[in-house]
Motif scaffolding. Structure first.
Motif, PDB file in Angstrom:
ATOM      1  N   PRO A   1      -3.392   1.543   6.098  1.00  0.00           N
ATOM      2  CA  PRO A   1      -4.451   2.429   5.605  1.00  0.00           C
ATOM      3  C   PRO A   1      -5.663   2.395   6.541  1.00  0.00           C
ATOM      4  O   PRO A   1      -6.153   1.314   6.872  1.00  0.00           O
ATOM      5  CB  PRO A   1      -4.801   1.837   4.232  1.00  0.00           C
ATOM      6  N   HIS A   2      -6.120   3.571   6.946  1.00  0.00           N
ATOM      7  CA  HIS A   2      -7.240   3.622   7.886  1.00  0.00           C
ATOM      8  C   HIS A   2      -8.066   4.879   7.658  1.00  0.00           C
ATOM      9  O   HIS A   2      -7.617   5.832   7.007  1.00  0.00           O
ATOM     10  CB  HIS A   2      -6.745   3.551   9.336  1.00  0.00           C
ATOM     11  N   LEU A   3      -9.246   4.879   8.199  1.00  0.00           N
ATOM     12  CA  LEU A   3     -10.154   6.018   8.061  1.00  0.00           C
ATOM     13  C   LEU A   3     -11.126   5.997   9.216  1.00  0.00           C
ATOM     14  O   LEU A   3     -11.167   5.044  10.003  1.00  0.00           O
ATOM     15  CB  LEU A   3     -10.922   5.948   6.721  1.00  0.00           C
TER      16      LEU A   3
ATOM     17  N   CYS B   1      -9.477   7.699   3.825  1.00  0.00           N
ATOM     18  CA  CYS B   1      -8.499   6.610   3.959  1.00  0.00           C
ATOM     19  C   CYS B   1      -7.094   7.165   3.700  1.00  0.00           C
ATOM     20  O   CYS B   1      -6.837   7.782   2.665  1.00  0.00           O
ATOM     21  CB  CYS B   1      -8.821   5.492   2.967  1.00  0.00           C
ATOM     22  N   HIS B   2      -6.221   6.979   4.663  1.00  0.00           N
ATOM     23  CA  HIS B   2      -4.865   7.527   4.547  1.00  0.00           C
ATOM     24  C   HIS B   2      -3.886   6.652   5.312  1.00  0.00           C
ATOM     25  O   HIS B   2      -4.279   5.768   6.071  1.00  0.00           O
ATOM     26  CB  HIS B   2      -4.833   8.959   5.112  1.00  0.00           C
ATOM     27  N   GLN B   3      -2.614   6.919   5.083  1.00  0.00           N
ATOM     28  CA  GLN B   3      -1.538   6.267   5.831  1.00  0.00           C
ATOM     29  C   GLN B   3      -0.815   7.379   6.586  1.00  0.00           C
ATOM     30  O   GLN B   3      -0.461   8.413   6.003  1.00  0.00           O
ATOM     31  CB  GLN B   3      -0.573   5.581   4.864  1.00  0.00           C
ATOM     32  N   ASP B   4      -0.576   7.191   7.870  1.00  0.00           N
ATOM     33  CA  ASP B   4       0.013   8.274   8.663  1.00  0.00           C
ATOM     34  C   ASP B   4       1.409   8.668   8.162  1.00  0.00           C
ATOM     35  O   ASP B   4       1.820   9.821   8.295  1.00  0.00           O
ATOM     36  CB  ASP B   4       0.069   7.881  10.140  1.00  0.00           C
ATOM     37  N   SER B   5       2.127   7.710   7.570  1.00  0.00           N
ATOM     38  CA  SER B   5       3.479   8.029   7.074  1.00  0.00           C
ATOM     39  C   SER B   5       3.449   9.011   5.910  1.00  0.00           C
ATOM     40  O   SER B   5       4.469   9.611   5.580  1.00  0.00           O
ATOM     41  CB  SER B   5       4.218   6.756   6.658  1.00  0.00           C
TER      42      SER B   5
HETATM   43 FE   FE2 Z   1      -4.351   8.568  10.844  1.00  0.00          FE
END
Ligand code: FE2
Length: 295
Positions: A249-251, A160-164
């Motif tokens: 937030p996505h994964l 799980c991460h945020q691209d920014s």
């Molecule tokens: Fe991403």
């Protein structure tokens, strides 16, 4: 082939309620945006690029696991190149590939959108620039691109991460355009995300220790644990576009199925925002991030 791709993209009709939904939820799914023919053209161009890759020269591995994120010269230079990154599980204990090369690559990036004629024709289309403007960008620029394979059997999990975290601007402006080149399903590792999670703000920032250094660190900006129970699956058919706010937030989970899940992602930044020298991704000296084509 390159010219045909740009012509094949139709302008995207997007309603005010979809724009509002994007801002509220942090993401938006637009189905049937890219034709089957264009998806197949991207896929076959990637096969050609893979065929020209000389694996003996470099073995970079991609992982979003921040403790072991592999940063090296090859990774840093990938900002302006077509560079190949292996799956973590690609090699056996003796260092040999466990399966054929074309099934061992995790992703290719991060300069496909301007270094390769076919991906350039697709990526810099006026269609995307117009869409980004409708979502609030003043001067959209394509900053990076990646082709993600999510290989059958070994396509690794992306935490799980945020691209920014990896592409920071002041104020925040990153928008990701994530295209399903193949069907993305629950079985082969589709996206998952936390609706409205972008409203928490950015939790971490990945940055160089100093400008031009290849040493990097992860800086915590805000203490917060994502509530995994709030994750929703975002399965989409081939040809769909998932628009992602940089703080969403996505994964995606590992692909343990027998079919690949190819996707292509472009990350755009607003050129009116400040772009820090500490971001790992830097345009080549004397250049800036590329604009989308005019209408
Ligand atoms: Fe991403």
């Amino acid at each position: 082939m390159a010219e045909g791709i740009g012509d094949a993209l139709a302008s995207i009709e997007i309603t005010q309620s979809q724009i509002d939904q994007y801002h509220t939820d942090g993401y938006l799914v637009l189905e049937s945006v890219v034709s089957e023919r264009v998806c197949d053209a991207l896929k076959s161009r990637m096969s050609e690029l893979m065929a020209s890759f000389e694996p003996d020269t470099v073995r970079s591995i991609f992982t979003t696991n921040e403790q072991s994120r592999h940063t090296d010269q090859y990774f840093m230079e990938s900002a302006n190149n077509v560079s190949f990154f292996f799956e973590e599980e690609a090699f056996d204990d003796a260092g040999a590939l466990k399966q054929p090369l074309e099934l061992s690559i995790n992703k290719v990036g991060h300069g496909l959108h301007f270094q390769d004629p076919v991906f350039k024709a697709f990526s810099l289309s006026a269609v995307w620039g117009e869409l980004l403007s409708k979502l609030g960008m003043i001067e959209p620029r394509a900053a990076q691109s990646m082709y993600i394979f999510k290989q059958p059997g070994i396509g690794g999990e992306v935490n799980c991460h945020q691209d920014s975290t990896f592409l920071y601007t002041t104020p925040m402006s990153v928008i990701g355009l994530w295209f399903a080149v193949e069907d993305a399903t629950l079985e082969n590792g589709c996206l998952w995300g936390i609706p409205k999670g972008h409203q928490h703000g950015l939790l971490k920032r990945f940055e160089r220790n100093s400008p031009e250094s290849i040493e990097t660190k992860m800086v915590t900006l805000k203490e917060h644990e994502w509530d995994q129970s709030e994750l929703v699956a975002i399965p989409v058919p081939k040809g769909s576009l998932v628009v992602l706010n940089g703080e969403f937030p996505h994964l995606s989970y590992a692909n343990r199925s027998g079919v690949s899940r190819h996707a292509y992602a472009i990350h755009a930044v607003d050129d009116t925002c400040e772009y820090p020298e500490l971001n790992w991704l830097q345009a080549a000296k004397g250049s800036s991030f590329v604009p989308f084509q005019a209408k």
